[in-house]
Design an enzyme around this catalytic site. Sequence first.
Site, PDB file in Angstrom:
ATOM      1  N   ASP A 293      -4.948 -66.068 -54.740  1.00 34.13           N
ATOM      2  CA  ASP A 293      -6.035 -66.105 -53.133  1.00 34.13           C
ATOM      3  C   ASP A 293      -5.622 -65.041 -51.675  1.00 34.13           C
ATOM      4  O   ASP A 293      -6.335 -65.148 -50.979  1.00 34.13           O
ATOM      5  CB  ASP A 293      -5.438 -67.481 -52.690  1.00 34.13           C
ATOM      6  CG  ASP A 293      -6.673 -67.855 -53.682  1.00 34.13           C
ATOM      7  OD1 ASP A 293      -7.266 -67.293 -54.145  1.00 34.13           O
ATOM      8  OD2 ASP A 293      -5.931 -69.533 -53.682  1.00 34.13           O
ATOM      9  N   ASP A 512      -3.782 -80.127 -56.980  1.00 33.08           N
ATOM     10  CA  ASP A 512      -3.518 -79.676 -55.581  1.00 33.08           C
ATOM     11  C   ASP A 512      -3.008 -79.108 -54.414  1.00 33.08           C
ATOM     12  O   ASP A 512      -2.598 -78.147 -53.703  1.00 33.08           O
ATOM     13  CB  ASP A 512      -5.297 -79.088 -56.062  1.00 33.08           C
ATOM     14  CG  ASP A 512      -6.190 -78.768 -56.479  1.00 33.08           C
ATOM     15  OD1 ASP A 512      -5.270 -77.479 -57.602  1.00 33.08           O
ATOM     16  OD2 ASP A 512      -7.270 -79.143 -56.613  1.00 33.08           O
TER      17      ASP A 512
END
Length: 567
Positions: A293, A512
């Site tokens: 990412d 997460d």
Amino acid sequence: MKSQKRQRGRAGVSLLFSLVLAACGGNDSNDNPAPSPTSHAPAPAPTPSPSPAPSPSPAPSPAPAPSPAPSPSPSPSPAPAPSPSPAPAPAPAPTPSPAPAPAPTPSPAPAPAPAPSPAPAPAPSPAPAPAPAPAPATGLITTGNPFADAFFYVDPDYGVQVAQSLSRVTASATDTALVKAAAKFPTAVWLDRIAAIDGAKSTGGAMGLVDHLDAAVAQQKALSGSTLKPMAIQLVVYDLPDRDCAALASNGELSSANDGMAKYKTQYIDRIAEILARPAYAGLRIVTVIEPDSFPNMLTNVGIGKTVCDSVNSKGVYVQGIQYTLNKLSTLKNVYMYLDIAHSGWLGWDNNRAKAIDGFKTLVKGATTSGNLGIIRGFASNTANYTPLDEPYFDGTDNNVKSGGTTEFYEWNRMIDELSYTDKLRSEFVAAGFPDTLSFIIDTSRNGWGSPKRPTGPAADVDDMRIDRRAHRGNWCNVKDTGIGERPRANPDATRPHLDAFVFVKPPGASDGTSDSTATTPNAEGKRFDAMCGSSNVDALSGAPHAGQWFHDQFLMLLRNASPAIK
């Protein structure tokens, strides 16, 4: 993204040992065992007209996915928590040394009546010879798909966490069976900070890189029989300075303003490269997913008010760090590099894909003096995200994805799933000069969408037939109603030779990001609260721990909602 926090449970060790032995058998979808942190926010805001893609507006995300805002931007995911590595095979018993030759006997003096001679002591039985090690085979290392015909490494640390959940579901026969099956999942090992290289196994903590590689060699020998067969182990390289520039949940330990690049090179990448180059690991296929990412985050979040992304872009932080990594690892013939390429809900728009292709070409070309674009094996898609492999009841035509139609979900993004996305990327990257061998892996650890809310057929309204049930495609944090996806295996689609494998990069059960809105100060691992994980996000589960920590409730949800179902 979110990195995995290594917590371990000592209580489950004996159970874990049996689970890991079973798990080493690998992949329930393949003859060979197969492999497996968080994904991010979608790409640009949709444009009213079908052709132009909206300019992304990133959403902060600690771990894997992009933010839910109309034009969110992604953030990476956590790394798996390790568990104790299997005990090394016993060393062969030493061969006994031969007895010394007897000294010469002097001539006896005459004596009256000699005493009777004692019976000779029996000679000791020789120690049995150790069993021979499996013979090395040709083809342990390949220039092609590193997962093909290979066992997939099963992380013992992940098994420890699964065992902890198993101890909490003994009253449910169904959940017990699901959790036991999960012990066989091959997952990636996240090197999300410098300390993860050494680990803390000697003091009861997480395994380090050497521990994992030794365990992979042991699994390879145990599974191979008389002839050594290939073993693939997946590593996530994830510690760039100013990591996840548009996110909050997992910004990491290194800062470019505090000598972070020098530390990244000398204390992190150089050490990883030295360990991977050791002769003891030359027979492993070492698959690396590089810096999830961060580069896509920068590409889509520059010039829109994300000051950290503007800074890393102007200073070249991500480019310099990733190029250094590519250069160092490209010299190791048994290391296979996949760069993170976000997911279809982030870079799928035409303008975002074009930006990504130009950016990645410049990035890879500048990693070596030769400018060789073939130093990478390919790209990793959907890392730690929830985007379905396939939307079976409709395609990405303008009538289905346009805003103002029956859905606002796709915002003119024609890449509605990961298969269409990777197919399109592959053709465009090759057209831009990358070799025909360019390939992809897709993280399917959490994109199964098998809950009771899953549509069963076509409908007049796109929102009533899409598999992806999120309220917004950019929501990436501990998403509700999700499930385990396709199990890890090599060459999963005969019609797509460029698809190397389905993998579990993000270990199912790793959070997460925390849902605790008071946790606003970064902890020792750079983890903190991100609003994408809080109660204001209708898709986020409550009760979540920090990124990378074990989230039992989410783990059970993923198992129960698996598609295909776990058997």
